[in-house]
Design an enzyme around this catalytic site. Sequence first.
Site, PDB file in Angstrom:
ATOM      1  N   HIS A 165       0.827  -1.202   0.000  1.00  0.00           N
ATOM      2  CA  HIS A 165       0.000   0.000   0.000  1.00  0.00           C
ATOM      3  C   HIS A 165       0.863   1.255   0.000  1.00  0.00           C
ATOM      4  O   HIS A 165       0.707   2.140  -0.851  1.00  0.00           O
ATOM      5  CB  HIS A 165      -0.915  -0.005   1.224  1.00  0.00           C
ATOM      6  CG  HIS A 165      -1.845   1.169   1.288  1.00  0.00           C
ATOM      7  ND1 HIS A 165      -3.119   1.134   0.787  1.00  0.00           N
ATOM      8  CD2 HIS A 165      -1.670   2.422   1.788  1.00  0.00           C
ATOM      9  CE1 HIS A 165      -3.694   2.315   0.967  1.00  0.00           C
ATOM     10  NE2 HIS A 165      -2.838   3.119   1.576  1.00  0.00           N
ATOM     11  N   GLU A 166       1.785   1.318   0.954  1.00  0.00           N
ATOM     12  CA  GLU A 166       2.625   2.509   1.067  1.00  0.00           C
ATOM     13  C   GLU A 166       3.615   2.615  -0.092  1.00  0.00           C
ATOM     14  O   GLU A 166       4.010   3.706  -0.489  1.00  0.00           O
ATOM     15  CB  GLU A 166       3.373   2.511   2.400  1.00  0.00           C
ATOM     16  CG  GLU A 166       2.468   2.506   3.633  1.00  0.00           C
ATOM     17  CD  GLU A 166       1.479   3.668   3.643  1.00  0.00           C
ATOM     18  OE1 GLU A 166       1.784   4.727   3.043  1.00  0.00           O
ATOM     19  OE2 GLU A 166       0.405   3.521   4.249  1.00  0.00           O
TER      20      GLU A 166
ATOM     21  N   HIS B  39       2.068   4.647  -2.824  1.00  0.00           N
ATOM     22  CA  HIS B  39       2.209   6.086  -2.571  1.00  0.00           C
ATOM     23  C   HIS B  39       3.628   6.555  -2.892  1.00  0.00           C
ATOM     24  O   HIS B  39       3.823   7.584  -3.542  1.00  0.00           O
ATOM     25  CB  HIS B  39       1.900   6.395  -1.100  1.00  0.00           C
ATOM     26  CG  HIS B  39       0.468   6.198  -0.715  1.00  0.00           C
ATOM     27  ND1 HIS B  39      -0.581   6.685  -1.471  1.00  0.00           N
ATOM     28  CD2 HIS B  39      -0.099   5.585   0.355  1.00  0.00           C
ATOM     29  CE1 HIS B  39      -1.729   6.377  -0.885  1.00  0.00           C
ATOM     30  NE2 HIS B  39      -1.464   5.705   0.221  1.00  0.00           N
TER      31      HIS B  39
END
Length: 419
Positions: free
Chosen positions: A18-19, A22
């Site tokens: 997920h990160e 980003h």
Amino acid sequence: MSTVIAFIVIFGALVIFHELGHLIFAKRAGILCREFAIGMGPKVFSHKFGETIYTIRLLPIGGFVRMAGEDPETVEIKPGYRIGLMFDSNNKVDKIILNNKEKYPNCRVIEVEHADIEHELVIKGYPEDEEESLQTFRVSKTAVTIENGLESQIAPYNRQFASKTLAQRTMAIFAGPMMNFVLAFIVFVIIALLQGIPTNEPKLGEITADGAANAAGLLKGDIVHSINGAEISSWSDVVEIIRENPNENLDFSISRNGEEKEIVVTPKEQTVEGDKIGIIGVYSPIEKSPLKAITTGFTETYFWTKQIFMMLGQLVTGQFSIDMLSGPVGIYESTATVAKSGIYYLMKWAGILSINLGIMNLLPIPALDGGRLMFFAVEAVRGKPIDRHKEGMVHFIGFALLMLLMLVVTWNDIQRFFL
């Protein structure tokens, strides 16, 4: 211990992917990413690579990417401040020492008259080591400020989140949930490659040692043409006839290595949900195909995405109560249960959790990625962004409410499993 390890691995993979979404798209947009963190709270481990510090934090409740312009660590150098300057080979300031200047004997101390390290990249001041008039010092784009011995790279405005186009900012935020769907797809493809894909061919799969099929002499790979004279065209036909005839002799007409055979099999009786059915101890046939594994990855991801959205629909219509939600404790207990079924079930569970995390983060709830995207949508309609302080207040309230919800859900989990 195996459950703990499984939970840590699954949790770590979900948060990292997920990160990482980003991080990758923020860096592609030219945003300075100060930190890539797994977990919250105090740092347990940290390592700087390039411009970014990679950290593992104590509390396993998420993670974050700290982007320039989005973090509170902004340095303001006001007129009258006494600071130390150190220079690179191009005679540009590459270190700005804010305190403890005596530890840097080679720095040049000045009294600040004007400083702009975001747009102009200049510092104007009066040097203390000589009686000279006001001087202007150019600041390097990669200069660092040093406070209490800790370095922090400056962020010129063009490296800040807010300086990027709406499309770049949207992608940097959307990429987190997107990567959770990518992770789920990868997991489902790996399962299909390793385990194989069930097919509907009338072909026998694995034979259990204690089943009626093994006792009758059936073998893995036998192709079923008919049962009691009824033509068989699919595996579904085989299952249906066996289930409907417990304790009845069935004449299997099969082919094995090109040779036709007739074998009599008597399905054992088993009660399932009050119904008596027949079983012979044969698994469905499977096929290992890289192309079909990719297709399965897409279909599985779509199926579980649809299922989760259906559950969200129940939540909106009132058919879903808060007692049906699970926090970290509930997920841990579910992981322990799934782990008993084997590695493939555990991998599938990880894929489902990843999709769930992606969908939850896309909901238009303040403090979540979906809340940020909602503000971007409003900006696109208005033609200008909403005031940052107002947006920040909305996200702060949303975060507080989410933490409260997490506490309630976690307490329900503790009562359900331990009290």
